[in-house]
Scaffold this active site. Structure first.
Site, mmCIF file in Angstrom:
data_model
loop_
_atom_site.group_PDB
_atom_site.id
_atom_site.type_symbol
_atom_site.label_atom_id
_atom_site.label_comp_id
_atom_site.label_asym_id
_atom_site.label_seq_id
_atom_site.Cartn_x
_atom_site.Cartn_y
_atom_site.Cartn_z
ATOM 1 N N HIS A 1 9.001 0.429 -13.221
ATOM 2 C CA HIS A 1 9.932 1.246 -13.877
ATOM 3 C C HIS A 1 9.941 2.722 -13.034
ATOM 4 O O HIS A 1 10.262 3.657 -13.892
ATOM 5 C CB HIS A 1 9.421 1.419 -15.434
ATOM 6 C CG HIS A 1 9.212 0.228 -15.872
ATOM 7 N ND1 HIS A 1 7.653 -0.279 -15.917
ATOM 8 C CD2 HIS A 1 10.019 -0.644 -16.479
ATOM 9 C CE1 HIS A 1 7.626 -1.609 -16.544
ATOM 10 N NE2 HIS A 1 8.909 -1.723 -17.265
ATOM 11 N N HIS B 1 14.416 -6.498 -15.239
ATOM 12 C CA HIS B 1 13.544 -7.124 -14.220
ATOM 13 C C HIS B 1 13.768 -8.592 -14.058
ATOM 14 O O HIS B 1 13.060 -9.350 -13.359
ATOM 15 C CB HIS B 1 11.997 -6.991 -14.776
ATOM 16 C CG HIS B 1 11.436 -5.669 -15.311
ATOM 17 N ND1 HIS B 1 11.581 -4.669 -14.426
ATOM 18 C CD2 HIS B 1 11.133 -5.303 -16.500
ATOM 19 C CE1 HIS B 1 11.017 -3.707 -15.163
ATOM 20 N NE2 HIS B 1 10.793 -4.228 -16.329
#
Lengths: 331, 331
Positions: free
Chosen positions: B218, B56
């Site tokens: 995700h 991320h």
């Protein structure tokens, strides 16, 4: 390719509006020309104006800031700003001390910035120009004057912005920026194409197992289409090309930018930086400062460019000078 | 999908090495655990530790900095950090004044941070926890405690980092961070998938004319698969969902983050921000500060999330406090 846009013909204006909505405390677009973005407060110093096509954000508007550029003149996606826009920005930022234009060495940009410079001269506005020609893949060293500008823009803008901020004359700021440009070399690699907003198709296509070494930020052909390789192999090849071109010697000091072209993740850029740092250290080249970020992009192109600027004491002073924009900070 | 990596099993270590090569003047990885990254100098104050899966970036390691977190504990791609890593980071940053954990509400993270907290307690290290649960699409408001954390992390870390920097106690820093978390809501939309490095295939697939409204970072399923729409239509729908959930009233003040998920260009994010700013203004909601950037990504996922934090005087003070890391600056 899905793009978050409305009407094609409005993307530049809407982008600028979005930028001003976010950062309007410090920036304004010109009343007469939304393709001109300038600092809200004019400063009593030499002004630096950058520009080029849209589509490479945060370059160019994101490099208007404290200790950076005073204004940006932008064109349509991958197209030069018009002479009118450059002139409008020039008028808006000039405090009487002159304006330095910094932009990549592309024929459209040269034509339009030069025309703006002539028009400015008729209004007694002094301008100078420094071209960025860092892309070693874009022409052999014998034709260095033909090389294109890519992520090395960042270093030249940084140095010029600092020199101007320190109160130097137009001649001196130009000289500093020219030195930064002369001392900066870059090499880029594309893994996949970006798409111009409004066009259905990517600018080019690359098979899943191939990459284009030396490709430009508008999809200009590189010097070699080759197989995909590991991050370390690719970094080695990039630095080999850079160092063969750039006469760096043991003991030289550089700053480095590992620049993502759009969709390459920071995770990958860090892995490239790890290897690039190793290689430079092995060669005895000292890395004064590194930045790993996506400053000069080509929409969602995947890939990376590495830029090196060789430092001397003067460039180091300018490089160290504080700078700030929403997309670039040097403390 | 081509990724600039070497061996799969080394990507986290090589990423961290690349980060330290670039920014090692201010950061170090732990000798005993490369998945722990901390500020080089321990500070005499409450410490803030953030963490979660890799993938991320710039979250989480890029939010260790001045006025931000003191350390980050990271896991493999999209996987929680181990209790051991969290504990190692806790030991490294604690000055005796206690440690606040901030992370997104995911079961793996909770399990491992909680276990680390228990182990820390056995060493007389005080810890507190604030979960980020900003994603309004991840559970209905009746089950707000089940919501996941996405880009709203940024606001919670910002507030906690400021509170700690201002010398507040662990109890006070926790209270401030909890308030920030309670006052932050986000909504995200995916246009295309990212790919976990080392895997050949994207995490999910979306037809060229469809998007997934509310998808998690995700690839968790969203609340609606719908047709692609214009930037303004999508922004309207995002804000409608956010505002229906978040009882914002005329006169309320918010800060806003328009966050790119990876490969969505700044040009597009600016266009989204233009519309989001318009809509909030029309509703009489005052935008105190806006940031348009890609802080919380999902590799090269295309898409955008919008986060709002409702401000009061206290949160405003913390929000305004200076902060700096290579990827986040508040002057």
């Amino acid at each position: 390719m899905k793009k978050l846009i409305n009407k094609n013909e409005n993307i530049i204006e809407e982008m600028v509006d979005g930028f001003i909505e976010a950062y309007g405390d410090h920036y304004k677009k010109l009343d007469e020309d939304f393709k001109g973005v300038v600092l809200k407060e004019k400063k009593d110093k030499v002004a630096v104006v950058v520009g080029g096509g849209t589509g490479h954000e945060p370059l160019f508007i994101g490099f208007v800031g404290e200790g950076l550029a005073d204004g940006a003149a932008i064109g349509n996606v991958f197209a030069a700003p018009t002479p009118g826009t450059v002139l409008n920005v020039t008028r808006a930022v000039d405090s009487g001390k002159g304006v330095l234009y910094i932009y990549g060495n592309y024929s459209g940009d040269i034509l339009n910035f030069d025309m703006a410079a002539e028009l400015a001269e008729m209004e007694d506005l002094n301008t100078e120009t420094v071209l960025v020609r860092d892309d070693v893949a874009s022409a052999p060293i014998e034709r260095i004057e033909d090389r294109r500008g890519i992520s090395g823009d960042v270093f030249v803008i940084k140095v010029a912005g600092a020199a101007a901020d320190l109160g130097l004359s137009l001649e001196e700021v130009t000289k500093a920026a020219q030195k930064a440009s002369d001392q900066t070399r870059s090499i880029g690699v594309a893994l996949s194409s970006g798409t111009i907003p409004g066009l259905e198709k990517p600018t080019f296509s690359l098979p899943e197992d191939e990459i284009e070494f030396g490709m430009g930020i508008h999809g200009e052909p590189g010097i070699q289409r080759t197989n995909m390789m590991t991050a370390d192999e690719l970094t080695d090849k990039m630095l080999e090309t850079l160092l063969a071109d750039f006469n760096l010697n043991e003991g030289d000091e550089v700053c480095m930018l590992v620049n993502g072209l759009g969709s390459t993740s920071l995770l990958e850029l860090m892995i490239v930086n790890r290897r690039a740092s190793q290689v430079l250290k092995e060669k005895g080249i000292s890395i004064y400062h590194t930045d790993v970020n996506s400053y000069c992009t080509s929409q969602e192109m995947a890939g990376v460019s590495i830029s090196l600027m060789r430092l001397d004491d003067e460039l180091k002073t300018f490089y160290n000078h504080p700078a700030h924009s929403p997309y670039y900070t040097k403390k």
